[in-house]
Design a protein around this motif. Sequence first.
Motif, PDB file in Angstrom:
ATOM      1  N   LEU A 221     -72.097  33.601  -5.177  1.00 47.79           N
ATOM      2  CA  LEU A 221     -72.469  34.706  -4.063  1.00 47.79           C
ATOM      3  C   LEU A 221     -71.190  34.909  -2.798  1.00 47.79           C
ATOM      4  O   LEU A 221     -70.735  33.727  -2.518  1.00 47.79           O
ATOM      5  N   HIS A 222     -70.830  36.058  -2.028  1.00 46.64           N
ATOM      6  CA  HIS A 222     -69.928  36.863  -1.749  1.00 46.64           C
ATOM      7  C   HIS A 222     -69.591  37.547  -0.642  1.00 46.64           C
ATOM      8  O   HIS A 222     -69.547  38.190  -0.866  1.00 46.64           O
ATOM      9  N   MET A 223     -70.936  36.924  -0.323  1.00 43.25           N
ATOM     10  CA  MET A 223     -71.334  38.512   1.245  1.00 43.25           C
ATOM     11  C   MET A 223     -70.589  37.186   2.565  1.00 43.25           C
ATOM     12  O   MET A 223     -70.002  36.269   2.970  1.00 43.25           O
ATOM     13  N   ARG A 224     -70.437  37.670   3.265  1.00 44.36           N
ATOM     14  CA  ARG A 224     -69.690  38.137   4.287  1.00 44.36           C
ATOM     15  C   ARG A 224     -71.123  37.518   5.386  1.00 44.36           C
ATOM     16  O   ARG A 224     -72.203  38.043   5.231  1.00 44.36           O
ATOM     17  N   MET A 225     -71.442  35.994   6.513  1.00 42.98           N
ATOM     18  CA  MET A 225     -71.604  35.662   6.467  1.00 42.98           C
ATOM     19  C   MET A 225     -71.902  36.704   8.374  1.00 42.98           C
ATOM     20  O   MET A 225     -71.270  36.939   9.118  1.00 42.98           O
ATOM     21  N   ASN A 226     -73.499  37.273   8.365  1.00 43.76           N
ATOM     22  CA  ASN A 226     -73.732  38.076   9.644  1.00 43.76           C
ATOM     23  C   ASN A 226     -74.985  36.967   9.963  1.00 43.76           C
ATOM     24  O   ASN A 226     -75.886  37.024   9.058  1.00 43.76           O
ATOM     25  N   GLU A 227     -75.797  38.137  11.285  1.00 41.78           N
ATOM     26  CA  GLU A 227     -77.056  37.871  11.281  1.00 41.78           C
ATOM     27  C   GLU A 227     -78.666  38.810   9.703  1.00 41.78           C
ATOM     28  O   GLU A 227     -79.023  37.902   9.933  1.00 41.78           O
ATOM     29  N   THR A 228     -77.764  39.239   9.659  1.00 41.91           N
ATOM     30  CA  THR A 228     -78.460  40.142   8.161  1.00 41.91           C
ATOM     31  C   THR A 228     -78.220  39.064   6.688  1.00 41.91           C
ATOM     32  O   THR A 228     -79.312  39.391   6.347  1.00 41.91           O
ATOM     33  N   SER A 229     -77.345  38.404   6.442  1.00 45.18           N
ATOM     34  CA  SER A 229     -76.495  37.972   5.165  1.00 45.18           C
ATOM     35  C   SER A 229     -77.059  36.694   5.732  1.00 45.18           C
ATOM     36  O   SER A 229     -77.643  35.935   4.840  1.00 45.18           O
ATOM     37  N   ARG A 230     -77.673  35.931   7.408  1.00 46.56           N
ATOM     38  CA  ARG A 230     -77.747  34.525   7.263  1.00 46.56           C
ATOM     39  C   ARG A 230     -79.250  34.185   6.661  1.00 46.56           C
ATOM     40  O   ARG A 230     -80.116  34.353   6.622  1.00 46.56           O
ATOM     41  N   HIS A 231     -79.503  32.733   5.910  1.00 46.72           N
ATOM     42  CA  HIS A 231     -80.583  32.503   4.830  1.00 46.72           C
ATOM     43  C   HIS A 231     -80.917  33.535   4.562  1.00 46.72           C
ATOM     44  O   HIS A 231     -82.820  33.167   4.384  1.00 46.72           O
ATOM     45  N   SER A 232     -80.228  34.603   3.492  1.00 46.79           N
ATOM     46  CA  SER A 232     -81.083  35.554   2.986  1.00 46.79           C
ATOM     47  C   SER A 232     -81.268  35.362   1.591  1.00 46.79           C
ATOM     48  O   SER A 232     -82.706  35.415   0.916  1.00 46.79           O
ATOM     49  N   VAL A 233     -80.559  34.129   1.413  1.00 44.86           N
ATOM     50  CA  VAL A 233     -80.898  33.829  -0.451  1.00 44.86           C
ATOM     51  C   VAL A 233     -81.539  32.990   0.495  1.00 44.86           C
ATOM     52  O   VAL A 233     -81.810  31.668   0.515  1.00 44.86           O
ATOM     53  N   ARG A 234     -83.104  33.036  -0.328  1.00 45.18           N
ATOM     54  CA  ARG A 234     -84.970  32.437   0.223  1.00 45.18           C
ATOM     55  C   ARG A 234     -85.188  31.594  -1.259  1.00 45.18           C
ATOM     56  O   ARG A 234     -84.890  31.588  -2.245  1.00 45.18           O
ATOM     57  N   ARG A 235     -86.238  30.827  -1.037  1.00 41.66           N
ATOM     58  CA  ARG A 235     -86.925  29.784  -2.001  1.00 41.66           C
ATOM     59  C   ARG A 235     -87.441  30.585  -2.992  1.00 41.66           C
ATOM     60  O   ARG A 235     -87.066  30.423  -4.500  1.00 41.66           O
ATOM     61  N   SER A 236     -87.845  31.942  -2.593  1.00 41.00           N
ATOM     62  CA  SER A 236     -88.317  33.031  -3.772  1.00 41.00           C
ATOM     63  C   SER A 236     -87.463  33.257  -4.814  1.00 41.00           C
ATOM     64  O   SER A 236     -87.056  33.799  -6.041  1.00 41.00           O
ATOM     65  N   ASP A 237     -85.672  33.764  -4.007  1.00 42.89           N
ATOM     66  CA  ASP A 237     -85.024  34.058  -4.731  1.00 42.89           C
ATOM     67  C   ASP A 237     -84.536  32.631  -5.899  1.00 42.89           C
ATOM     68  O   ASP A 237     -84.584  33.458  -7.198  1.00 42.89           O
ATOM     69  N   LEU A 238     -84.148  31.877  -5.174  1.00 39.04           N
ATOM     70  CA  LEU A 238     -83.857  30.673  -6.074  1.00 39.04           C
ATOM     71  C   LEU A 238     -84.955  30.993  -7.374  1.00 39.04           C
ATOM     72  O   LEU A 238     -84.644  30.189  -8.519  1.00 39.04           O
ATOM     73  N   ALA A 239     -86.596  30.755  -7.304  1.00 44.04           N
ATOM     74  CA  ALA A 239     -87.213  30.284  -7.883  1.00 44.04           C
ATOM     75  C   ALA A 239     -87.600  31.273  -9.224  1.00 44.04           C
ATOM     76  O   ALA A 239     -88.222  31.040 -10.277  1.00 44.04           O
TER      77      ALA A 239
END
Length: 334
Positions: A221-239
């Motif tokens: 993961l190499h995203m900038r931290m902002n309101e859009t990216s915050r918590h954007s990697v979800r349980r459903s993604d990891l599954a």
Amino acid sequence: MNNSRVIIAILDDYQKLVPELEAFSRLKQHLPGADIRIIDSMPLGAAQIHLLADVQYLVLIRERSRITAGLLDKLPSLKAIVQTGTAGAPETSHIDQAACAALGIPIIEGGGSDGHSAAEITWALILNARRRVPEYMASMARGQWHKTNPPVGIGQSVQGQTLGILGYGRIGRLLAQYGQAFGMRILVWGREQTRTAARETGVELAESREALFRRSDVLTLHMRMNETSRHSVRRSDLALMKPTALLVNTSRPGLIEPGALREALAMGRPGAAALDVHDDEPVLASNGPYDGLNVTATPHIGFVEKSSYEVLFGAAFERFLMFLEQGAQAGPQG
């Protein structure tokens, strides 16, 4: 300006590395009479906060220190905060920027590094996790040979695997180069800037964000931290990830939905993680938050190396000295 009246505190220098820097020597040369205090305690306790009561300038090492309104109330002499790196957007910052503005405390940002140190620790974690290096080193230190406790099995080469990169900016591009040198296939996904960069550099763009999670053997993961990216990697993604996959996060812990990674690892998708950033730093418990799970972890050392420190502190101290000089030229305010 009377330098003897300048009182500076550098917070969270855990290893007392800052006094060894050339950038620090230059600061002392410019401010020969300054009182410069190095605070190595973590986290700040009442005794340390008491030592800061007369401090005029705080120097922060990246995001190690949380500057809250409550802390600012205990620092009546504070005139400015000097930030190595950047303070970040107000909504995601470790500094209560609204409280600073209300108190008239400016934040002096030094700027970022070139990304090489972050890319290097990411690659080191990937290789260590894939080849199970920490476990075998620990077993050898115990006098065992090719045995680990608990058993971890055989390591795995990255050659021929797919390296997924979520966020293909400066650091992501360096990781792509490392991966290609080791014979990996590169797969990227991100916003429009990432998609444009993928076309320019000739790496494969995933069919979708979901495909990136499904296809990657190693996903970093190499995203900038902002309101859009915050918590954007979800349980459903990891599954969606393979049970043999490795998730790597050396960017920001807040990119991942709270609790999602631990749950995903316990469920076996992905099968492993490598982390340099953590939800609650410093992590002082011996077992940490991922006890019993397949996690290779380092204590947020991606930027902790000499050249990176020189760049970060050199830029921050230079802008701090400019700030002091501008104040001296302006003279006292009525």
